[in-house]
Design a protein around this motif. Structure first.
Motif, PDB file in Angstrom:
ATOM      1  N   VAL A  60      37.629 141.670  44.591  1.00  0.00           N
ATOM      2  CA  VAL A  60      37.824 140.505  43.724  1.00  0.00           C
ATOM      3  C   VAL A  60      37.487 139.225  44.483  1.00  0.00           C
ATOM      4  O   VAL A  60      36.759 138.365  43.979  1.00  0.00           O
ATOM      5  N   ALA A  61      38.001 139.106  45.697  1.00  0.00           N
ATOM      6  CA  ALA A  61      37.736 137.901  46.496  1.00  0.00           C
ATOM      7  C   ALA A  61      36.254 137.778  46.828  1.00  0.00           C
ATOM      8  O   ALA A  61      35.702 136.669  46.820  1.00  0.00           O
ATOM      9  N   TYR A  62      35.616 138.873  47.097  1.00  0.00           N
ATOM     10  CA  TYR A  62      34.193 138.826  47.455  1.00  0.00           C
ATOM     11  C   TYR A  62      33.315 138.452  46.261  1.00  0.00           C
ATOM     12  O   TYR A  62      32.437 137.609  46.368  1.00  0.00           O
ATOM     13  N   PHE A  63      33.583 139.057  45.118  1.00  0.00           N
ATOM     14  CA  PHE A  63      32.716 138.826  43.969  1.00  0.00           C
ATOM     15  C   PHE A  63      33.105 137.606  43.140  1.00  0.00           C
ATOM     16  O   PHE A  63      32.261 136.982  42.520  1.00  0.00           O
ATOM     17  N   ILE A  64      34.365 137.257  43.133  1.00  0.00           N
ATOM     18  CA  ILE A  64      34.806 136.137  42.323  1.00  0.00           C
ATOM     19  C   ILE A  64      35.173 134.930  43.184  1.00  0.00           C
ATOM     20  O   ILE A  64      35.094 133.800  42.741  1.00  0.00           O
ATOM     21  N   GLY A  65      35.566 135.195  44.407  1.00  0.00           N
ATOM     22  CA  GLY A  65      35.904 134.098  45.316  1.00  0.00           C
ATOM     23  C   GLY A  65      37.136 133.345  44.874  1.00  0.00           C
ATOM     24  O   GLY A  65      38.068 133.917  44.326  1.00  0.00           O
ATOM     25  N   THR A  66      37.131 132.070  45.093  1.00  0.00           N
ATOM     26  CA  THR A  66      38.316 131.256  44.808  1.00  0.00           C
ATOM     27  C   THR A  66      38.506 130.980  43.323  1.00  0.00           C
ATOM     28  O   THR A  66      39.517 130.411  42.933  1.00  0.00           O
ATOM     29  N   ALA A  67      37.575 131.370  42.468  1.00  0.00           N
ATOM     30  CA  ALA A  67      37.717 131.141  41.027  1.00  0.00           C
ATOM     31  C   ALA A  67      38.914 131.881  40.443  1.00  0.00           C
ATOM     32  O   ALA A  67      39.423 131.519  39.393  1.00  0.00           O
ATOM     33  N   ILE A  68      39.387 132.912  41.126  1.00  0.00           N
ATOM     34  CA  ILE A  68      40.521 133.688  40.629  1.00  0.00           C
ATOM     35  C   ILE A  68      41.812 132.867  40.626  1.00  0.00           C
ATOM     36  O   ILE A  68      42.741 133.172  39.901  1.00  0.00           O
ATOM     37  N   GLY A  69      41.859 131.803  41.421  1.00  0.00           N
ATOM     38  CA  GLY A  69      43.073 131.010  41.577  1.00  0.00           C
ATOM     39  C   GLY A  69      43.681 130.537  40.279  1.00  0.00           C
ATOM     40  O   GLY A  69      44.901 130.524  40.120  1.00  0.00           O
ATOM     41  N   ALA A 130      43.002 132.168  51.624  1.00  0.00           N
ATOM     42  CA  ALA A 130      43.451 131.084  52.505  1.00  0.00           C
ATOM     43  C   ALA A 130      43.027 131.277  53.958  1.00  0.00           C
ATOM     44  O   ALA A 130      42.778 130.299  54.656  1.00  0.00           O
ATOM     45  N   TYR A 131      42.938 132.526  54.402  1.00  0.00           N
ATOM     46  CA  TYR A 131      42.684 132.756  55.823  1.00  0.00           C
ATOM     47  C   TYR A 131      41.292 133.297  56.137  1.00  0.00           C
ATOM     48  O   TYR A 131      40.874 133.280  57.287  1.00  0.00           O
ATOM     49  N   VAL A 132      40.577 133.789  55.128  1.00  0.00           N
ATOM     50  CA  VAL A 132      39.246 134.343  55.395  1.00  0.00           C
ATOM     51  C   VAL A 132      38.153 133.534  54.703  1.00  0.00           C
ATOM     52  O   VAL A 132      37.222 133.057  55.350  1.00  0.00           O
ATOM     53  N   LEU A 133      38.253 133.377  53.381  1.00  0.00           N
ATOM     54  CA  LEU A 133      37.168 132.754  52.612  1.00  0.00           C
ATOM     55  C   LEU A 133      36.769 131.348  53.076  1.00  0.00           C
ATOM     56  O   LEU A 133      35.586 131.027  53.031  1.00  0.00           O
ATOM     57  N   PRO A 134      37.692 130.513  53.533  1.00  0.00           N
ATOM     58  CA  PRO A 134      37.233 129.193  53.987  1.00  0.00           C
ATOM     59  C   PRO A 134      36.329 129.250  55.229  1.00  0.00           C
ATOM     60  O   PRO A 134      35.615 128.293  55.520  1.00  0.00           O
ATOM     61  N   TYR A 135      36.359 130.373  55.942  1.00  0.00           N
ATOM     62  CA  TYR A 135      35.629 130.467  57.207  1.00  0.00           C
ATOM     63  C   TYR A 135      34.506 131.496  57.183  1.00  0.00           C
ATOM     64  O   TYR A 135      33.498 131.337  57.851  1.00  0.00           O
ATOM     65  N   ARG A 136      34.710 132.572  56.441  1.00  0.00           N
ATOM     66  CA  ARG A 136      33.707 133.644  56.344  1.00  0.00           C
ATOM     67  C   ARG A 136      33.699 134.169  54.918  1.00  0.00           C
ATOM     68  O   ARG A 136      34.750 134.470  54.376  1.00  0.00           O
ATOM     69  N   GLN A 137      32.523 134.311  54.346  1.00  0.00           N
ATOM     70  CA  GLN A 137      32.419 134.852  52.991  1.00  0.00           C
ATOM     71  C   GLN A 137      31.794 136.246  52.964  1.00  0.00           C
ATOM     72  O   GLN A 137      31.588 136.797  51.901  1.00  0.00           O
ATOM     73  N   ASP A 138      31.533 136.825  54.139  1.00  0.00           N
ATOM     74  CA  ASP A 138      30.893 138.133  54.148  1.00  0.00           C
ATOM     75  C   ASP A 138      31.905 139.239  53.836  1.00  0.00           C
ATOM     76  O   ASP A 138      33.098 139.114  54.097  1.00  0.00           O
TER      77      ASP A 138
END
Length: 196
Positions: A60-69, A130-138
């Motif tokens: 979910v985080a990989y394909f949708i990213g922060t939009a899930i918030g 909060a801990y991964v996506l702001p720094y790495r999106q892979d």
């Protein structure tokens, strides 16, 4: 994630996993009512459910990213309703029997508790966003954290489970007030999920 964020991330994992929630209170109640052996059967279901939620959160985080918030709020209402149902179930529970142990404390109830536990969904999605996506999106970076997370919550479940085993004789004398306290704790969890 930058190295300097690792202590904050680990503290988040500790606090998020050890605080009372459906899985932790379920582990405690199972150990109190049915003993260590049966509670460990249920714990395997809790671990499996947590792993499924964690790995699903990676996708979910990989394909949708922060939009899930923006949708987490709606999950919170659904989760709060489920937690209130669980609180009612604990409040209504009577003296345990061998039949109720097999019916209510097994692998599938553990799996169901964690697959429907919004606290875990929010916990995993927050850790990733909060801990991964702001720094790495892979995907690999997300997956590493997603594989790590199931060793946080279920370990906390074991702490609650073994606390229940250690205190079983004491708790069996005061079953009704203890069940009431656990049910009220779950009501507080549900309240805190929707009042933010």
């Amino acid at each position: 994630m930058p190295v300097e964020l690792i202590p904050a991330f680990l503290f988040y994992c500790l606090v998020g996993s050890i605080t009372p929630g459906p899985a932790n209170l379920c582990s405690l109640a199972s150990a109190l009512n049915f003993g260590k052996k049966q509670a460990l059967v249920q714990w395997r279901g809790l671990f499996t459910g947590f792993t499924i939620i964690s790995l699903t959160s990676v996708f979910v985080a990989y394909f949708i990213g922060t939009a899930i918030g923006e949708y987490v709020k709606y999950l919170s209402y659904l989760g709060a309703a489920y937690i209130l149902w669980l609180a009612w179930h604990i409040w209504q529970s009577g003296d345990p029997s061998e039949v109720s142990a097999r019916e209510h404390c097994n692998f599938f109830t553990g799996l169901f508790v964690n697959l429907t536990d919004v606290k875990i969904m929010i916990y995993c999605l927050t850790a990733l966003s909060a801990y991964v996506l702001p720094y790495r999106q892979d995907f690999i970076s997300l997956l590493v954290i997603g594989v790590f997370l199931p060793f946080t919550g279920p370990i906390a479940n074991l702490v609650w489970l073994f606390a229940g085993v250690a205190l079983k004789k004491f708790f069996s004398r005061y079953r009704r007030p203890i069940n009431a306290a656990m049910a009220l704790s779950l009501v507080f969890c549900a309240y805190s999920m929707v009042i933010r």
